[in-house]
Motif scaffolding. Sequence first.
Motif, PDB file in Angstrom:
ATOM      1  N   GLU A 139      -3.899  38.579 -23.108  1.00 14.23           N
ATOM      2  CA  GLU A 139      -2.745  37.558 -23.378  1.00 14.23           C
ATOM      3  C   GLU A 139      -3.254  37.080 -24.675  1.00 14.23           C
ATOM      4  O   GLU A 139      -2.566  36.871 -25.754  1.00 14.23           O
ATOM      5  CB  GLU A 139      -2.377  36.836 -22.621  1.00 14.23           C
ATOM      6  N   GLN A 140      -4.291  36.514 -24.967  1.00 16.14           N
ATOM      7  CA  GLN A 140      -4.747  36.149 -26.118  1.00 16.14           C
ATOM      8  C   GLN A 140      -5.176  37.057 -27.250  1.00 16.14           C
ATOM      9  O   GLN A 140      -4.807  36.701 -28.367  1.00 16.14           O
ATOM     10  CB  GLN A 140      -6.462  35.510 -25.693  1.00 16.14           C
ATOM     11  N   ILE A 141      -5.605  38.333 -26.980  1.00 19.52           N
ATOM     12  CA  ILE A 141      -5.874  39.432 -27.941  1.00 19.52           C
ATOM     13  C   ILE A 141      -4.521  39.908 -28.363  1.00 19.52           C
ATOM     14  O   ILE A 141      -4.194  40.182 -29.720  1.00 19.52           O
ATOM     15  CB  ILE A 141      -6.630  40.355 -27.293  1.00 19.52           C
ATOM     16  N   GLN A 142      -3.611  39.901 -27.421  1.00 21.82           N
ATOM     17  CA  GLN A 142      -2.222  40.578 -27.905  1.00 21.82           C
ATOM     18  C   GLN A 142      -1.244  39.571 -28.604  1.00 21.82           C
ATOM     19  O   GLN A 142      -0.445  40.092 -29.644  1.00 21.82           O
ATOM     20  CB  GLN A 142      -1.335  40.756 -26.569  1.00 21.82           C
ATOM     21  N   LYS A 143      -1.544  38.296 -28.677  1.00 25.86           N
ATOM     22  CA  LYS A 143      -0.914  37.389 -29.442  1.00 25.86           C
ATOM     23  C   LYS A 143      -1.384  37.590 -30.975  1.00 25.86           C
ATOM     24  O   LYS A 143      -0.789  37.398 -31.931  1.00 25.86           O
ATOM     25  CB  LYS A 143      -1.194  35.847 -29.096  1.00 25.86           C
ATOM     26  N   LYS A 144      -2.828  37.671 -31.142  1.00 27.52           N
ATOM     27  CA  LYS A 144      -3.339  37.967 -32.472  1.00 27.52           C
ATOM     28  C   LYS A 144      -3.285  39.545 -32.805  1.00 27.52           C
ATOM     29  O   LYS A 144      -2.827  39.432 -34.148  1.00 27.52           O
ATOM     30  CB  LYS A 144      -4.615  38.027 -32.284  1.00 27.52           C
ATOM     31  N   PHE A 145      -3.123  40.480 -32.050  1.00 24.99           N
ATOM     32  CA  PHE A 145      -2.939  41.893 -32.478  1.00 24.99           C
ATOM     33  C   PHE A 145      -2.260  42.758 -31.548  1.00 24.99           C
ATOM     34  O   PHE A 145      -2.495  43.315 -30.596  1.00 24.99           O
ATOM     35  CB  PHE A 145      -4.438  42.601 -32.607  1.00 24.99           C
ATOM     36  N   PRO A 146      -0.825  42.461 -31.743  1.00 22.78           N
ATOM     37  CA  PRO A 146       0.072  42.924 -30.697  1.00 22.78           C
ATOM     38  C   PRO A 146       0.171  44.599 -30.970  1.00 22.78           C
ATOM     39  O   PRO A 146       0.856  45.092 -29.920  1.00 22.78           O
ATOM     40  CB  PRO A 146       1.529  42.182 -31.161  1.00 22.78           C
ATOM     41  N   SER A 147      -0.524  45.015 -31.686  1.00 23.09           N
ATOM     42  CA  SER A 147      -0.336  46.614 -31.720  1.00 23.09           C
ATOM     43  C   SER A 147      -1.206  47.267 -30.821  1.00 23.09           C
ATOM     44  O   SER A 147      -1.160  48.599 -30.514  1.00 23.09           O
ATOM     45  CB  SER A 147      -0.661  47.124 -33.218  1.00 23.09           C
ATOM     46  N   LEU A 148      -2.122  46.709 -30.451  1.00 21.55           N
ATOM     47  CA  LEU A 148      -2.974  47.239 -29.377  1.00 21.55           C
ATOM     48  C   LEU A 148      -2.764  47.182 -28.064  1.00 21.55           C
ATOM     49  O   LEU A 148      -1.829  46.447 -27.571  1.00 21.55           O
ATOM     50  CB  LEU A 148      -4.454  46.166 -29.268  1.00 21.55           C
ATOM     51  N   GLU A 149      -2.924  48.482 -27.575  1.00 19.13           N
ATOM     52  CA  GLU A 149      -2.375  48.957 -26.386  1.00 19.13           C
ATOM     53  C   GLU A 149      -3.321  48.550 -25.226  1.00 19.13           C
ATOM     54  O   GLU A 149      -4.474  49.430 -24.895  1.00 19.13           O
ATOM     55  CB  GLU A 149      -1.863  50.541 -26.174  1.00 19.13           C
ATOM     56  N   SER A 150      -2.936  47.583 -24.357  1.00 16.57           N
ATOM     57  CA  SER A 150      -4.164  47.185 -23.305  1.00 16.57           C
ATOM     58  C   SER A 150      -3.362  47.041 -22.000  1.00 16.57           C
ATOM     59  O   SER A 150      -2.181  46.649 -21.859  1.00 16.57           O
ATOM     60  CB  SER A 150      -4.846  46.144 -23.763  1.00 16.57           C
ATOM     61  N   TYR A 151      -3.938  47.310 -20.972  1.00 13.00           N
ATOM     62  CA  TYR A 151      -3.416  47.279 -19.511  1.00 13.00           C
ATOM     63  C   TYR A 151      -4.721  46.086 -18.865  1.00 13.00           C
ATOM     64  O   TYR A 151      -5.605  46.456 -18.913  1.00 13.00           O
ATOM     65  CB  TYR A 151      -3.204  48.512 -19.048  1.00 13.00           C
ATOM     66  N   HIS A 152      -3.795  45.621 -17.768  1.00 11.10           N
ATOM     67  CA  HIS A 152      -4.762  44.764 -16.761  1.00 11.10           C
ATOM     68  C   HIS A 152      -5.089  45.703 -15.789  1.00 11.10           C
ATOM     69  O   HIS A 152      -4.137  46.310 -15.205  1.00 11.10           O
ATOM     70  CB  HIS A 152      -3.977  43.340 -16.627  1.00 11.10           C
ATOM     71  N   VAL A 153      -6.350  45.743 -15.403  1.00  7.70           N
ATOM     72  CA  VAL A 153      -6.807  46.198 -14.033  1.00  7.70           C
ATOM     73  C   VAL A 153      -7.719  45.527 -13.487  1.00  7.70           C
ATOM     74  O   VAL A 153      -8.170  44.442 -13.771  1.00  7.70           O
ATOM     75  CB  VAL A 153      -7.608  47.532 -14.290  1.00  7.70           C
ATOM     76  N   THR A 154      -7.763  45.633 -11.905  1.00  3.43           N
ATOM     77  CA  THR A 154      -8.419  44.697 -11.202  1.00  3.43           C
ATOM     78  C   THR A 154      -9.605  45.945 -10.459  1.00  3.43           C
ATOM     79  O   THR A 154      -9.249  46.880 -10.192  1.00  3.43           O
ATOM     80  CB  THR A 154      -7.926  44.046  -9.841  1.00  3.43           C
ATOM     81  N   TYR A 155     -10.655  45.280 -10.073  1.00  3.59           N
ATOM     82  CA  TYR A 155     -11.771  46.029  -9.313  1.00  3.59           C
ATOM     83  C   TYR A 155     -12.107  45.434  -8.110  1.00  3.59           C
ATOM     84  O   TYR A 155     -12.327  44.380  -8.209  1.00  3.59           O
ATOM     85  CB  TYR A 155     -13.056  45.999 -10.153  1.00  3.59           C
ATOM     86  N   ASP A 156     -12.251  46.153  -7.158  1.00  4.47           N
ATOM     87  CA  ASP A 156     -12.791  45.811  -5.933  1.00  4.47           C
ATOM     88  C   ASP A 156     -14.170  45.708  -5.386  1.00  4.47           C
ATOM     89  O   ASP A 156     -14.512  45.950  -4.110  1.00  4.47           O
ATOM     90  CB  ASP A 156     -11.563  46.110  -4.724  1.00  4.47           C
ATOM     91  N   THR A 157     -15.183  46.113  -6.429  1.00  3.05           N
ATOM     92  CA  THR A 157     -16.401  46.076  -6.167  1.00  3.05           C
ATOM     93  C   THR A 157     -17.269  45.060  -6.714  1.00  3.05           C
ATOM     94  O   THR A 157     -16.704  44.372  -7.494  1.00  3.05           O
ATOM     95  CB  THR A 157     -16.867  47.624  -6.729  1.00  3.05           C
ATOM     96  N   LYS A 158     -18.602  45.173  -6.201  1.00  2.00           N
ATOM     97  CA  LYS A 158     -19.296  44.006  -6.698  1.00  2.00           C
ATOM     98  C   LYS A 158     -20.829  44.834  -7.172  1.00  2.00           C
ATOM     99  O   LYS A 158     -21.010  45.648  -6.562  1.00  2.00           O
ATOM    100  CB  LYS A 158     -19.786  43.056  -5.871  1.00  2.00           C
ATOM    101  N   VAL A 159     -21.246  44.226  -8.207  1.00  2.00           N
ATOM    102  CA  VAL A 159     -22.555  44.897  -8.690  1.00  2.00           C
ATOM    103  C   VAL A 159     -23.663  45.038  -7.558  1.00  2.00           C
ATOM    104  O   VAL A 159     -24.396  45.928  -7.325  1.00  2.00           O
ATOM    105  CB  VAL A 159     -23.147  44.258  -9.802  1.00  2.00           C
ATOM    106  N   HIS A 160     -23.849  43.985  -6.761  1.00  2.00           N
ATOM    107  CA  HIS A 160     -24.797  44.011  -5.558  1.00  2.00           C
ATOM    108  C   HIS A 160     -24.576  45.117  -4.817  1.00  2.00           C
ATOM    109  O   HIS A 160     -25.398  45.590  -3.940  1.00  2.00           O
ATOM    110  CB  HIS A 160     -24.900  42.675  -5.147  1.00  2.00           C
ATOM    111  N   GLN A 161     -23.229  45.750  -4.662  1.00  2.00           N
ATOM    112  CA  GLN A 161     -22.972  46.900  -3.933  1.00  2.00           C
ATOM    113  C   GLN A 161     -23.568  48.222  -4.325  1.00  2.00           C
ATOM    114  O   GLN A 161     -23.153  49.304  -3.958  1.00  2.00           O
ATOM    115  CB  GLN A 161     -21.504  46.968  -3.397  1.00  2.00           C
ATOM    116  N   GLY A 162     -23.937  48.360  -5.610  1.00  2.00           N
ATOM    117  CA  GLY A 162     -24.298  49.489  -6.239  1.00  2.00           C
ATOM    118  C   GLY A 162     -25.135  50.571  -5.488  1.00  2.00           C
ATOM    119  O   GLY A 162     -24.843  51.567  -5.323  1.00  2.00           O
ATOM    120  N   ASP A 163     -26.148  50.070  -4.708  1.00  2.00           N
ATOM    121  CA  ASP A 163     -27.192  50.935  -3.993  1.00  2.00           C
ATOM    122  C   ASP A 163     -26.478  51.520  -2.964  1.00  2.00           C
ATOM    123  O   ASP A 163     -26.483  52.691  -2.569  1.00  2.00           O
ATOM    124  CB  ASP A 163     -28.274  50.229  -3.437  1.00  2.00           C
TER     125      ASP A 163
END
Length: 296
Positions: A146-170
């Motif tokens: 939201e902050q970036i879109q106010k400043k640069f509305p021409s950028l095409e961006s999407y919000h995504v969520t992740y359900d993993t954690k770094v400590h689960q890597g191994d």
Amino acid sequence: MRSKTQFKCNMKLAIISLMFLFFFIMLFRSSTFSFSQNLTKSNTNNLTIISSQEKTSSSSSCHSLPLTQTCTKNPPSLVNALIHYATTNITPQQTIQEILVSSKILEKKSPCNFLVFGLGHDSLMWTSLNYGGRTVFLEEDKSWIEQIQKKFPSLESYHVTYDTKVHQGDELMRIAMENEECKKISDPRISKCELTHKGFPNEVYEIEWDVIMVDAPTGYFDGAPGRMSAIYTAGLIARNKENGDTDVFVHDVNRKVEDEFSKAFLCEGYFREQEGRIRHFNIPSHRARLGRPFCP
């Protein structure tokens, strides 16, 4: 008698002198007139030559320049980038040497479809380097979007969520290496591999991406989402392309997750270059040539 004879001689001499003087004057006038004519003619010829040269030069110039000169405007993305980077003291996440690795590929492929994991201070630069193409950013932080879109509305961006954690890597690495489903090439939305991310916008799965940059999500502490699924899914999207190859870049390969997951799922056989913390892979389409192994 002598005086008369002398007088006649003097008269003859005077007449001859006058005739000679008259002839000399006429000759001088003729020469002067001729010289004047030649000079005038020479000047006229010179002027004609100069005029002809100027005309030729003018004609040549006219042919080399458009009849109506127009000012070609810089693209808005480039203008915004120049202003932004000229007025900020914030350094992009990548070094100049690292940026050059991917910019060389963009120079060859742009305008193209460019997918970037992460919306950062370098996003305007990536959009400008892919001028005329489509550059899409996937970002985990909604407020930052939201902050970036106010400043640069021409950028095409999407919000995504992740359900993993770094400590689960191994653990995720072990499961993926044991699961044959993680070696199959299929649409990520129907993949049965635990590492596949299925929550991206449909455009991400449907567009034929030419270049992919994995520089997100956050992965520098144990509780962060980590880039396990981002790296795996980027590789699956590249292999699932209808035709052609996809250049995939992974940043921060100095960290364990980025290092191990890029080697395992983007494959060392597809490795092309590393500069600093960025690693470049070139992955061919597996749909165009059936039977390719997951890694060469």
